[in-house]
Scaffold this motif. Structure first.
Motif, PDB file in Angstrom:
ATOM      1  N   ARG A   1      54.834  11.734 -28.382  1.00 42.04           N
ATOM      2  CA  ARG A   1      53.656  12.433 -27.745  1.00 42.04           C
ATOM      3  C   ARG A   1      53.545  13.784 -28.568  1.00 42.04           C
ATOM      4  O   ARG A   1      54.817  14.100 -28.947  1.00 42.04           O
ATOM      5  N   PHE A   2      52.439  14.355 -28.779  1.00 40.75           N
ATOM      6  CA  PHE A   2      52.512  15.557 -29.558  1.00 40.75           C
ATOM      7  C   PHE A   2      52.206  16.723 -28.997  1.00 40.75           C
ATOM      8  O   PHE A   2      50.988  16.312 -28.001  1.00 40.75           O
ATOM      9  N   LEU A   3      52.484  17.969 -29.009  1.00 43.69           N
ATOM     10  CA  LEU A   3      52.170  19.157 -28.293  1.00 43.69           C
ATOM     11  C   LEU A   3      51.727  20.112 -29.614  1.00 43.69           C
ATOM     12  O   LEU A   3      52.671  20.481 -30.270  1.00 43.69           O
ATOM     13  N   ALA A   4      50.435  20.414 -29.727  1.00 45.34           N
ATOM     14  CA  ALA A   4      50.125  21.488 -30.618  1.00 45.34           C
ATOM     15  C   ALA A   4      50.488  22.783 -30.313  1.00 45.34           C
ATOM     16  O   ALA A   4      50.271  23.408 -29.247  1.00 45.34           O
ATOM     17  N   LEU A   5      51.217  23.421 -31.406  1.00 45.77           N
ATOM     18  CA  LEU A   5      51.805  24.961 -30.978  1.00 45.77           C
ATOM     19  C   LEU A   5      51.042  25.920 -32.217  1.00 45.77           C
ATOM     20  O   LEU A   5      51.594  25.435 -33.238  1.00 45.77           O
ATOM     21  N   SER A   6      50.102  26.679 -32.200  1.00 49.66           N
ATOM     22  CA  SER A   6      49.428  27.100 -33.448  1.00 49.66           C
ATOM     23  C   SER A   6      48.900  28.365 -33.030  1.00 49.66           C
ATOM     24  O   SER A   6      48.510  28.551 -31.963  1.00 49.66           O
ATOM     25  N   VAL A   7      48.700  29.367 -34.257  1.00 51.88           N
ATOM     26  CA  VAL A   7      48.138  30.425 -33.882  1.00 51.88           C
ATOM     27  C   VAL A   7      46.444  30.231 -33.828  1.00 51.88           C
ATOM     28  O   VAL A   7      45.815  31.289 -33.122  1.00 51.88           O
ATOM     29  N   SER A   8      46.080  29.280 -34.249  1.00 54.81           N
ATOM     30  CA  SER A   8      44.614  29.199 -34.156  1.00 54.81           C
ATOM     31  C   SER A   8      44.083  28.487 -32.707  1.00 54.81           C
ATOM     32  O   SER A   8      44.587  27.854 -32.331  1.00 54.81           O
ATOM     33  N   ASP A   9      42.914  29.507 -32.353  1.00 57.82           N
ATOM     34  CA  ASP A   9      42.289  28.715 -31.097  1.00 57.82           C
ATOM     35  C   ASP A   9      40.893  28.321 -31.492  1.00 57.82           C
ATOM     36  O   ASP A   9      39.962  28.330 -30.559  1.00 57.82           O
ATOM     37  N   ALA A  10      40.542  27.949 -32.760  1.00 57.30           N
ATOM     38  CA  ALA A  10      39.402  27.757 -32.944  1.00 57.30           C
ATOM     39  C   ALA A  10      39.115  26.186 -32.555  1.00 57.30           C
ATOM     40  O   ALA A  10      39.815  25.275 -32.694  1.00 57.30           O
ATOM     41  N   PRO A  11      37.926  25.941 -32.027  1.00 58.98           N
ATOM     42  CA  PRO A  11      37.413  24.613 -31.341  1.00 58.98           C
ATOM     43  C   PRO A  11      37.639  23.480 -32.282  1.00 58.98           C
ATOM     44  O   PRO A  11      38.086  22.512 -31.838  1.00 58.98           O
ATOM     45  N   GLU A  12      37.287  23.617 -33.532  1.00 60.47           N
ATOM     46  CA  GLU A  12      37.320  22.359 -34.523  1.00 60.47           C
ATOM     47  C   GLU A  12      39.015  22.062 -34.781  1.00 60.47           C
ATOM     48  O   GLU A  12      39.193  20.909 -34.714  1.00 60.47           O
ATOM     49  N   ASP A  13      39.983  22.983 -34.617  1.00 61.21           N
ATOM     50  CA  ASP A  13      41.239  22.616 -34.851  1.00 61.21           C
ATOM     51  C   ASP A  13      41.924  21.918 -33.520  1.00 61.21           C
ATOM     52  O   ASP A  13      42.576  21.071 -33.556  1.00 61.21           O
ATOM     53  N   VAL A  14      41.473  22.427 -32.442  1.00 61.87           N
ATOM     54  CA  VAL A  14      41.569  21.761 -31.213  1.00 61.87           C
ATOM     55  C   VAL A  14      41.215  20.420 -31.043  1.00 61.87           C
ATOM     56  O   VAL A  14      41.993  19.442 -30.632  1.00 61.87           O
ATOM     57  N   ILE A  15      39.923  20.397 -31.397  1.00 56.38           N
ATOM     58  CA  ILE A  15      39.390  18.835 -31.125  1.00 56.38           C
ATOM     59  C   ILE A  15      39.930  17.970 -31.980  1.00 56.38           C
ATOM     60  O   ILE A  15      40.297  16.855 -31.672  1.00 56.38           O
ATOM     61  N   ALA A  16      40.117  18.364 -33.407  1.00 52.80           N
ATOM     62  CA  ALA A  16      40.485  17.449 -34.401  1.00 52.80           C
ATOM     63  C   ALA A  16      42.065  16.839 -33.773  1.00 52.80           C
ATOM     64  O   ALA A  16      42.235  15.703 -33.933  1.00 52.80           O
ATOM     65  N   VAL A  17      42.836  17.826 -33.418  1.00 52.66           N
ATOM     66  CA  VAL A  17      44.177  17.115 -33.128  1.00 52.66           C
ATOM     67  C   VAL A  17      44.214  16.667 -31.972  1.00 52.66           C
ATOM     68  O   VAL A  17      45.162  15.584 -31.808  1.00 52.66           O
ATOM     69  N   ILE A  18      43.555  16.895 -31.016  1.00 52.85           N
ATOM     70  CA  ILE A  18      43.490  16.157 -29.568  1.00 52.85           C
ATOM     71  C   ILE A  18      42.705  14.877 -29.777  1.00 52.85           C
ATOM     72  O   ILE A  18      43.228  13.888 -29.381  1.00 52.85           O
ATOM     73  N   ARG A  19      41.625  14.820 -30.672  1.00 57.35           N
ATOM     74  CA  ARG A  19      41.165  13.548 -31.065  1.00 57.35           C
ATOM     75  C   ARG A  19      42.087  12.724 -31.866  1.00 57.35           C
ATOM     76  O   ARG A  19      41.993  11.313 -31.564  1.00 57.35           O
ATOM     77  N   ALA A  20      42.740  12.979 -32.642  1.00 56.63           N
ATOM     78  CA  ALA A  20      43.841  12.232 -33.399  1.00 56.63           C
ATOM     79  C   ALA A  20      44.902  11.757 -32.403  1.00 56.63           C
ATOM     80  O   ALA A  20      45.508  10.562 -32.858  1.00 56.63           O
ATOM     81  N   GLY A  21      45.267  12.262 -31.369  1.00 56.53           N
ATOM     82  CA  GLY A  21      46.192  11.661 -30.074  1.00 56.53           C
ATOM     83  C   GLY A  21      47.047  12.750 -29.585  1.00 56.53           C
ATOM     84  O   GLY A  21      47.956  12.207 -28.981  1.00 56.53           O
ATOM     85  N   ALA A  22      47.010  14.018 -30.057  1.00 56.91           N
ATOM     86  CA  ALA A  22      48.024  14.836 -29.422  1.00 56.91           C
ATOM     87  C   ALA A  22      47.403  15.108 -27.814  1.00 56.91           C
ATOM     88  O   ALA A  22      46.479  14.629 -27.333  1.00 56.91           O
ATOM     89  N   ARG A  23      48.645  15.288 -26.973  1.00 57.63           N
ATOM     90  CA  ARG A  23      48.355  15.387 -25.759  1.00 57.63           C
ATOM     91  C   ARG A  23      48.336  16.838 -25.163  1.00 57.63           C
ATOM     92  O   ARG A  23      48.178  17.022 -23.886  1.00 57.63           O
TER      93      ARG A  23
END
Length: 217
Positions: A80-102
Motif C-alpha cells: 500500500r502507498f501513501l503519497a506525502l508531497s509538498v504538491s497539492d496540484a490536482p493532477e499530481d493527486v489524481i495521477a498517483v491515486i489512479r496508479a494505485g496509491a491509497r
C-alpha cells in the motif's frame, strides 16, 4: 504487520534530510525497513523488503511516484502507498491515486497525523488531507456510470513531465522552467526529450499544439 501492530514502512523521497525528519517524526511507532531516493532504488528496496506501507513523494528523479506505484503493483499488489508531497496540484493527486496509491497527504502534516495516516492505510483505509479529498471525489464522481476519462498518451507521462510540458507549451524557456520548478536546465532538457519521445513528437511547436488541443496550457 510486525508484532505489536507496528506498520512496516519504506520511505521514498529524493531529499535525504527530509527522510531523516520523517523517520524522526515516526519514531518507534512504525518499523522503517528502508529508504530510497529515486524510482529504480525505490522499486528495488520495496521489492526486497515487502513493507506494509510505502511513504512516497510524487516527484522523484528519473520518473515520479506514479512510476514507483505502477512498477511495484505489477509484481506485488498487496503493498500500500501513501503519497506525502509538498504538491497539492490536482493532477499530481489524481495521477498517483489512479496508479494505485491509497492516500495522499501534504508535507505540512503533523507527526502524529502522519503516523495515524500510515496506520490507517496499513489497515486498508484511504486517507487524504481534508483539502484534497474534495477534488479527488469530484474527479472520480464526474461520470458516475463510467470510469473517469483516460488519455493514454497523457497517462504515460510522469507528474514532473506534465509540469514541464505545460510550462514549455506556454512558451517558457528551459531556464525559466528550471527556475519555476527548482530543477536544473539540464534536467528540464531531459524531461522535454522524454516527453517528445513518449508522445512521438519532434518539435516544441508540435508539443505546444498537442497541449493546446487537450486544454493543458
Amino acid at each position: 504487520m510486525t508484532t505489536g501492530g507496528r506498520p512496516r514502512v519504506v520511505l521514498v523521497d529524493d531529499h535525504r534530510l527530509f527522510r531523516a525528519g520523517v523517520r524522526s517524526e515516526l519514531g518507534d511507532r512504525v518499523e522503517v525497513l528502508g529508504e530510497a531516493g529515486d524510482v529504480a532504488e525505490a522499486v528495488e528496496v520495496i521489492t526486497a523488503s515487502g513493507p506494509d506501507v510505502v511513504i512516497l513523494d510524487v516527484h522523484l528523479p528519473s520518473g515520479g511516484g506514479q512510476a514507483v506505484v505502477e512498477e511495484v503493483k505489477r509484481t506485488d499488489p498487496s503493498v500500500r502507498f501513501l503519497a506525502l508531497s509538498v504538491s497539492d496540484a490536482p493532477e499530481d493527486v489524481i495521477a498517483v491515486i489512479r496508479a494505485g496509491a491509497r492516500g495522499y497527504v501534504t508535507k505540512n502534516i503533523a507527526g502524529d497525523e502522519l503516523v495515524e495516516a500510515v496506520q490507517r492505510v496499513a489497515g486498508g483505509d484511504a486517507v487524504f488531507s481534508p483539502r484534497l479529498a474534495g477534488f479527488v471525489l469530484d474527479a472520480f464522481a464526474a461520470l458516475p456510470d463510467e470510469a473517469p476519462p483516460v488519455d493514454p498518451e497523457l497517462d504515460q507521462l510522469s507528474a514532473r513531465e506534465r509540469e514541464v510540458l505545460r510550462l514549455i507549451a506556454r512558451g517558457y524557456t528551459y531556464k525559466e522552467v528550471a527556475r519555476e520548478l527548482s530543477i536544473s536546465a539540464k534536467t528540464v532538457e531531459s524531461h522535454v526529450s522524454a516527453v517528445l519521445r513518449k508522445l512521438q513528437l519532434s518539435t516544441r511547436h508540435q508539443l505546444s499544439r498537442w497541449a493546446a488541443e487537450r486544454r493543458l496550457i
